[in-house]
Design an enzyme around this catalytic site. Structure first.
Site, mmCIF file in Angstrom:
data_model
loop_
_atom_site.group_PDB
_atom_site.id
_atom_site.type_symbol
_atom_site.label_atom_id
_atom_site.label_comp_id
_atom_site.label_asym_id
_atom_site.label_seq_id
_atom_site.Cartn_x
_atom_site.Cartn_y
_atom_site.Cartn_z
ATOM 1 C CE LYS A 1 -4.087 1.946 2.198
ATOM 2 N NZ LYS A 1 -3.635 3.314 2.491
ATOM 3 C CE LYS B 1 -5.872 -3.736 -4.528
ATOM 4 N NZ LYS B 1 -5.349 -2.939 -5.650
ATOM 5 C CB CYS C 1 36.364 20.404 15.685
ATOM 6 S SG CYS C 1 37.947 20.042 16.432
HETATM 7 S S1 IVH Z 1 -6.891 -0.380 -4.093
HETATM 8 C C1 IVH Z 1 -11.443 0.060 -4.244
HETATM 9 N N1 IVH Z 1 -4.299 -0.766 -3.958
HETATM 10 O O1 IVH Z 1 -5.062 3.509 -0.512
HETATM 11 C C2 IVH Z 1 -9.961 -0.158 -4.026
HETATM 12 N N2 IVH Z 1 -5.191 1.228 -3.036
HETATM 13 O O2 IVH Z 1 -7.262 3.493 1.506
HETATM 14 C C3 IVH Z 1 -9.233 1.093 -3.999
HETATM 15 N N3 IVH Z 1 -3.498 2.740 -2.116
HETATM 16 O O3 IVH Z 1 -7.309 5.593 -2.168
HETATM 17 C C4 IVH Z 1 -7.831 1.068 -3.733
HETATM 18 N N4 IVH Z 1 -1.759 1.498 -2.581
HETATM 19 O O4 IVH Z 1 -4.874 5.778 -2.820
HETATM 20 C C5 IVH Z 1 -5.318 0.056 -3.650
HETATM 21 N N5 IVH Z 1 -2.023 -1.227 -3.941
HETATM 22 C C6 IVH Z 1 -3.052 -0.416 -3.645
HETATM 23 C C7 IVH Z 1 -2.850 0.824 -3.002
HETATM 24 C C8 IVH Z 1 -3.956 1.619 -2.706
HETATM 25 C C9 IVH Z 1 -2.178 2.641 -2.055
HETATM 26 C C10 IVH Z 1 -4.299 3.887 -1.599
HETATM 27 C C11 IVH Z 1 -5.247 4.441 -2.612
HETATM 28 C C12 IVH Z 1 -6.599 4.419 -1.971
HETATM 29 C C13 IVH Z 1 -6.272 4.230 -0.528
HETATM 30 C C14 IVH Z 1 -7.383 3.449 0.135
#
Ligand code: IVH
Length: 680
Positions: free
Chosen positions: A121, A295, A431
C-alpha cells in the site's frame, strides 16, 4: 543535429519515428528502470523533435513527448467526474483483524477460499487517469470519491504515465487507477537541492508528492521527480480479463509501472507470510509504504462480494506501524563527525517508530535547527524511513515548557576542546583541531599518509583503524614512534610487512613543503593552495605566523581560505603536533620564493567586493575567476577596494561603494573585464 526534413511529409514521418523512439526510451527509463541510451543522446532526439514541431506546428500532437514540460498556469482546478467511484479500503491493524476479513470473505463465497493478490500500500496520492481510444484525456484526484480535481496538465508531465496507451487490446475507454509517489532516492535529491537553494525541505515524500501534483503551474510539477504506480482500473469499456492479476498484466502491457512486489497468494497463510516479509524489507524499498493490500483476485468472486457504503468487501488494507511518532527532546548535543563537522543531535525520550526504538535524531546543522526552532524539553514529531537517520520534522510549540532558550553551538569542540569555526558561505561549524581531535583521528591520519600527501605506502584503512582503536596512534606524529614489535602485532601483519611499513614511514620523513602543508588537512587547503603557500612563503614558519591579511596576498587565497589557515595554526594543539613532527625528523628542502609574472595576473593587486547575484555564474565561480587572474575578493567595502561588482538585488555594499566613490561594475562590465584578462 541531423539535417531537418525538406518537406511536410518527410517531417511527419520523421516526427512519428522520433516520438516512437523517445516514448520507448521514456518507458525504459521511467517504468522499467532499464535505460539503454545516454542522457545526451536522449536530449538530442528530443531537441530534434522540438525543432521539427516548431517548424511544422501542425505536427504537434497531444501525445508528443515534447508536451511533458508543463503548460501555462491555471487559475483554479476544474472538477473531474469519476465514472466508477474511487472508494477507500477497510483496515486491519493486526493478524486477528486480517483473520476476520478472510472469514467474512469465505462465508460470503459459501465456504470457498479464493485466490488473493498481495500488493504494497503505497503512501502517496490516489489518481484516476482517463484514456479515450488510447489517448490520455483527463486525470483527477480522488476528491470525495465521485468528483475530484482536474489535474490533467500536471499529470501529463509525469514521465511514467503514458500519454497514449501502448500495445494491444486498447479499450475505447478506461480509467486507470493508481498512486503517485516520490521515490526515496529522488526525495533525498529533491530536498538536498531545495536546501541548497535556500528553500524549505519537504517533511516527507508524501507531502512532496501531494504538493507537486496540486500546483496550478504544471511547469513546476514537471521538475518534480514523480512516479506513478498503477493498482487497477475504474470504468473499462472493452474486453476485460477475468482476474485482477490479468488486469495488472494488461496495464503493464499498455506501458504502466506495476509494482514489482505484487504477488498472487493462494490462501490466508500465504497472506501472513507476504505481510511479514514486506514488513521486514520495508526499509530497503525505494518508496514509503503504510500497509499491505490484499485483494480477491477473481473478478466474478468480487461481484459476489460487492461493496459496503465506503469500501469493497473484496479487499483489505493491513496497516504497518507508523513511521512517525511524537516524543520529547531530552537534550541537544553537539556531535563531531569524522571530518570535524559538528552536527546538533537530539537525545530523545525513546519511542517506537515503524517498529524500531528511536532515541536519537539528527538536526543536520544550526540553520536547520534554528529554522525548526527545536529546543531542549520540546515535544516533537520524529520520522524514520528507509535506512536514513531519524529526523525531527516538527515541533509542537504549544506544548513547549516555560523558560526555554534557543540552542547554542558550543565555542569549543566537545571532543577535543579546540576552537569551533564557521567559515563564510558555509552551513557547517567545524572543529579546527584536525590533527588532535579523537573524532577526526581516522580521517586525519589516512589523509596524512595518502599518496599525494606524505605518501606512506601500505598505511591503509585496515591498519590505521587498528592503530587508532588500540590508542597506538593519536596524532600523525605518533606514526614516527612506532616500533617493529607493535606493528608486527597488528592483525594481517607479518614480520616482513611490518618491516616494509616502518621503512615507508621512515622514508616519508624526507618530504616537500607543499606535501607537508597539504598533509595537515586544513579545511580548504588542497594541493594547489599548498603549492601556492609554499611558493609564496618559502618555509613553514612564515606560513604559521602569517595573519589573515598576509595570507590573502597569496594568489588563490581569498579571505575564507585565509581565515581557515590562520585559525588552524592559531590552535595550540595543532602547533604541538607540528612541533612533534619536526622533532621526529620530518623535513623538506627550502623552496625558492616565486616571483609571479605580472602578465599572467592582470588583476594582481586589485581588490573586489561582490554583492547581489550574478546571472552568468555563482559568487563562488566569480571569486575563482578573479583569483585566477591574481585578484582578491574581500567581504566588505573600504577605501582600498578597487571594484564593487553589483549583481541583481545588490544591497548595502553598493550604497557604501557609492559613498566612498569606489568604482562599480555591473555584470556586463565585470564580464568584459574578466574576458580581457582571460584572453591575455
Ligand atoms: S486499491 C477500491 N491498492 O489507498 C480499491 N489502493 O485506503 C481502492 N493505495 O485511495 C484502492 N496502494 O490511494 C489500492 N495497492 C493499492 C494501493 C492503494 C495505495 C491507496 C489508494 C486508496 C487508498 C485506500
Amino acid at each position: 543535429m541531423p539535417d531537418l526534413p525538406a518537406d511536410q511529409e518527410r517531417a511527419r514521418r520523421r516526427a512519428e519515428e522520433l516520438r516512437a523512439e523517445i516514448n520507448d526510451h521514456n518507458h525504459r527509463y521511467y517504468v522499467l528502470d532499464d535505460p539503454v541510451i545516454a542522457d545526451a543522446d536522449y536530449d538530442r532526439l528530443l531537441r530534434e523533435l522540438q525543432e521539427i514541431e516548431s517548424l511544422w506546428p501542425d505536427l504537434r500532437s497531444a501525445d508528443s513527448p515534447t508536451q511533458r514540460v508543463g503548460a501555462e498556469p491555471l487559475a483554479t482546478f476544474g472538477p473531474v467526474h469519476h465514472r466508477v467511484p474511487m472508494l477507500s479500503l477497510d483496515n486491519a491493524f493486526d493478524e486477528q483483524g486480517l483473520g476476520d476479513f478472510h472469514r467474512r470473505v469465505r462465508e460470503r463465497l459459501g465456504g470457498r477460499i479464493p485466490d488473493y493478490v498481495g500488493e504494497p500500500k503505497l503512501d502517496g496520492l490516489s489518481l484516476s487517469i482517463s484514456y479515450q481510444d488510447g489517448l490520455l484525456v483527463a486525470a483527477g484526484t480522488r476528491g470525495d470519491g465521485t468528483v475530484g480535481e482536474d489535474i490533467t496538465a500536471n499529470v501529463r508531465t509525469v514521465r511514467s504515465i503514458p500519454l497514449r496507451l501502448q500495445g494491444r487490446e486498447i479499450p475505447s475507454f478506461v480509467e486507470v487507477r493508481g498512486e503517485v509517489v516520490i521515490r526515496r532516492r529522488d526525495f533525498r535529491a529533491l530536498n538536498t537541492r531545495r536546501l541548497e537553494q535556500g528553500e524549505r525541505p519537504f517533511a516527507n515524500p508524501r507531502n512532496a508528492a501531494a504538493g507537486s501534483l496540486r500546483q496550478l503551474d504544471s511547469r513546476i510539477t514537471a521538475r518534480r521527480p514523480l512516479t506513478f504506480f498503477t493498482f487497477g482500473v475504474g470504468a473499462l469499456e472493452g474486453t476485460a480479463p477475468e482476474s485482477h492479476h490479468g488486469i495488472l498484466e494488461r496495464l503493464r502491457g499498455w506501458g504502466f509501472r506495476v509494482n514489482a512486489e505484487v504477488r498472487r497468494l493462494r490462501d490466508p497463510e500465504a497472506c501472513i507470510v507476504y505481510y511479514r516479509d514486506l514488513l521486514e524489507r520495508r526499509d530497503q524499498l525505494d518508496y514509503d509504504i503504510d500497509g499491505v493490500v490484499f485483494k480477491v483476485d477473481n473478478l466474478a468472486d468480487r461481484e459476489i462480494l460487492g461493496f459496503t457504503a465506503r469500501a469493497p468487501r473484496w479487499a483489505i488494507a493491513y496497516k504497518l506501524p507508523a513511521q512517525e511518532a511524537t516524543t520529547r527532546v531530552r537534550r541537544i548535543l553537539p556531535s563531531v563527525g569524522r571530518t570535524g563537522v559538528i552536527t546538533p543531535v537530539a537525545d530523545l525520550a525513546p519511542v517506537e517508530v515503524g517498529g524500531v526504538t528511536v532515541s536519537r535524531a539528527t538536526l543536520h546543522n544550526l540553520d536547520e535547527l534554528r529554522r525548526k526552532d527545536v529546543r531542549e524539553g520540546d515535544t516533537v514529531m520524529v520520522r524514520r524511513a528507509g535506512d536514513v537517520i531519524p529526523e525531527i520534522i516538527g515541533v509542537h510549540v504549544d506544548a513547549r515548557p516555560a523558560n526555554t532558550e534557543p540552542w547554542q553551538m558550543p565555542e569549543a569542540c566537545p571532543v577535543c576542546g579546540s576552537e569551533v569555526l564557521r567559515l563564510e558561505d558555509e552551513a557547517d561549524y567545524r572543529c579546527v583541531g584536525g590533527l588532535v581531535c579523537p573524532a577526526q583521528r581516522m580521517g586525519a591520519i589516512l589523509h596524512f599518509a595518502s599518496r599525494r600527501a606524505m605518501d606512506i605506502d601500505g598505511l591503509g584503512e585496515k591498519i590505521v583503524e587498528q592503530l587508532v582503536r588500540r590508542d597506538l596512534v593519536t596524532t600523525p606524529a605518533d606514526l614516527f614512534r612506532l616500533d617493529h614489535a607493535t606493528v608486527a602485532g597488528l592483525e594481517r601483519m607479518g614480520d616482513k610487512s611490518a618491516d616494509n611499513l616502518l621503512a615507508a614511514i621512515d622514508a616519508s620523513r624526507e618530504t616537500t613543503l607543499p606535501r607537508f602543508l597539504y598533509a595537515l588537512g586544513i579545511q580548504n587547503v588542497g594541493e594547489v593552495t599548498a603549492q601556492r603557500l609554499a611558493a609564496h612563503f618559502g618555509d613553514l614558519e612564515p606560513v604559521m605566523e602569517a595573519d589573515e591579511e598576509a595570507l590573502t596576498e597569496v594568489p588563490d587565497v581569498g579571505p575564507v581560505v585565509a581565515r581557515s589557515i590562520a585559525h588552524f595554526f592559531a590552535e595550540p594543539h595543532n602547533r604541538e603536533v607540528i612541533a612533534a613532527l619536526r622533532d621526529a625528523g620530518v623535513r623538506w628542502p627550502p623552496v625558492p620564493v616565486e616571483r609571479r609574472e605580472k602578465e599572467s595576473a592582470p588583476l594582481e593587486g586589485r581588490t573586489f567586493v561582490l554583492t547581489g547575484s550574478l546571472e552568468a555564474m555563482s559568487r563562488e565561480q566569480a571569486r575563482e575567476r578573479i583569483e585566477a587572474q591574481g585578484g582578491k575578493v574581500t567581504g566588505s567595502v573600504s577605501r582600498r577596494t578597487d571594484y564593487v561588482v553589483a549583481g541583481e538585488a545588490a544591497g548595502s555594499k553598493l550604497d557604501r561603494a557609492r559613498e566612498l566613490g569606489v568604482e562599480i561594475l555591473d555584470e556586463q562590465a565585470f564580464l568584459v573585464l574578466l574576458a580581457a584578462g582571460e584572453v591575455a
